[in-house]
Design a protein around this motif. Structure first.
Motif, mmCIF file in Angstrom:
data_model
loop_
_atom_site.group_PDB
_atom_site.id
_atom_site.type_symbol
_atom_site.label_atom_id
_atom_site.label_comp_id
_atom_site.label_asym_id
_atom_site.label_seq_id
_atom_site.Cartn_x
_atom_site.Cartn_y
_atom_site.Cartn_z
ATOM 1 N N THR A 20 -61.298 -64.447 8.544
ATOM 2 C CA THR A 20 -62.298 -65.179 9.338
ATOM 3 C C THR A 20 -61.662 -65.910 10.518
ATOM 4 N N ALA A 25 -66.529 -65.340 12.798
ATOM 5 C CA ALA A 25 -66.318 -64.434 11.665
ATOM 6 C C ALA A 25 -66.719 -65.092 10.344
ATOM 7 N N ALA A 26 -66.484 -66.397 10.221
ATOM 8 C CA ALA A 26 -66.840 -67.091 8.980
ATOM 9 C C ALA A 26 -68.354 -67.035 8.747
ATOM 10 N N LEU A 29 -69.277 -63.363 7.795
ATOM 11 C CA LEU A 29 -68.890 -63.030 6.424
ATOM 12 C C LEU A 29 -69.769 -63.767 5.419
ATOM 13 N N ILE A 86 -66.722 -56.798 9.337
ATOM 14 C CA ILE A 86 -66.980 -58.225 9.585
ATOM 15 C C ILE A 86 -67.460 -58.438 11.015
#
Length: 222
Positions: A20, A25-26, A29, A86
């Motif tokens: 991430t 990205a966090a 995801l 992702i």
């Protein structure tokens, strides 16, 4: 509180941080794992522990090889396919588990020498322990059900059945097709703005609600 997965937890967290590292990205995801972004960020920050079930879920959802999360990695070790999953928020599986760590099983010990023995528990103490365990189990059951509903509502807010941008465009087309007095024009524009503003506000409240629910029943004193 000790958990059976604690020996690998730091490795899992390091790999989760690696996956991430890109901006956004966090959040992507988290949605792929059907978790709120705020709860995943608590995991990344070390404020929430998580289980092997969650680590295996990350592998399945992103397409990582089985067991990949169990060893430390560098940026160049992340498979391109997993990174693409992702980046494009394209889960390869559906995660239906939880992140809650599993408690260590009690270790049976041999009897202590006669002079070192502690008094046996009274029957009423055993009854109290059983009742406390029952209440704790019930709390976690109803909490998990509530968290599922919160996640379902959050997904509805983040992926509404109507495209908000398309809605705005169509209303603005109407506004441009007719001569409106300033009051009506400002009212229409204000309604559009408030719809978007309140949707974002609702999302923040739902994320906070999920975070608060997740913390219930997890502390030693609960």
């Amino acid at each position: 509180m000790e958990y059976s997965d604690e020996t690998l937890l730091s490795v899992w967290r390091g790999n989760l941080l690696l996956l991430t590292r890109e901006v956004g990205a966090a959040t992507r995801l988290a949605r792929m794992m059907t978790f709120s972004a705020s709860y995943l960020k608590l995991m990344l920050a070390g404020q929430r522990d998580f289980s092997e079930e969650f680590a295996r879920g990350v592998e399945a959802v992103t397409g990582l090889p089985a067991g990949w999360m169990d060893a430390p990695h560098e940026a160049h070790d992340v498979p391109e396919a997993a990174q693409a999953a992702i980046d494009n928020e394209a889960p390869l599986a559906r995660f239906r588990g939880t992140a809650a760590p599993v408690r260590k099983k009690a270790v049976l010990r041999p009897p202590e020498p006669i002079f070192g023995q502690t008094p046996a528990k009274k029957p009423e103490d055993d009854a109290k322990d059983a009742e406390a365990h029952r209440k704790q189990a019930y709390l976690r059951k109803v909490r998990d059900l509530a968290m599922q509903e919160v996640r379902r509502f959050e997904r509805h807010l983040t992926h509404p059945p109507v495209d908000i941008g398309a809605l705005r465009t169509k209303v603005e087309d109407v506004m441009g097709a007719v001569d409106l007095d300033d009051h009506v024009h400002a009212d229409l524009a204000g309604r559009l703005e408030q719809i978007e503003k309140h949707r974002h506000m609702l999302i923040r409240h739902v994320e906070k609600l999920h975070e608060l629910l997740a913390g219930l029943g997890e502390s030693d004193g609960s």
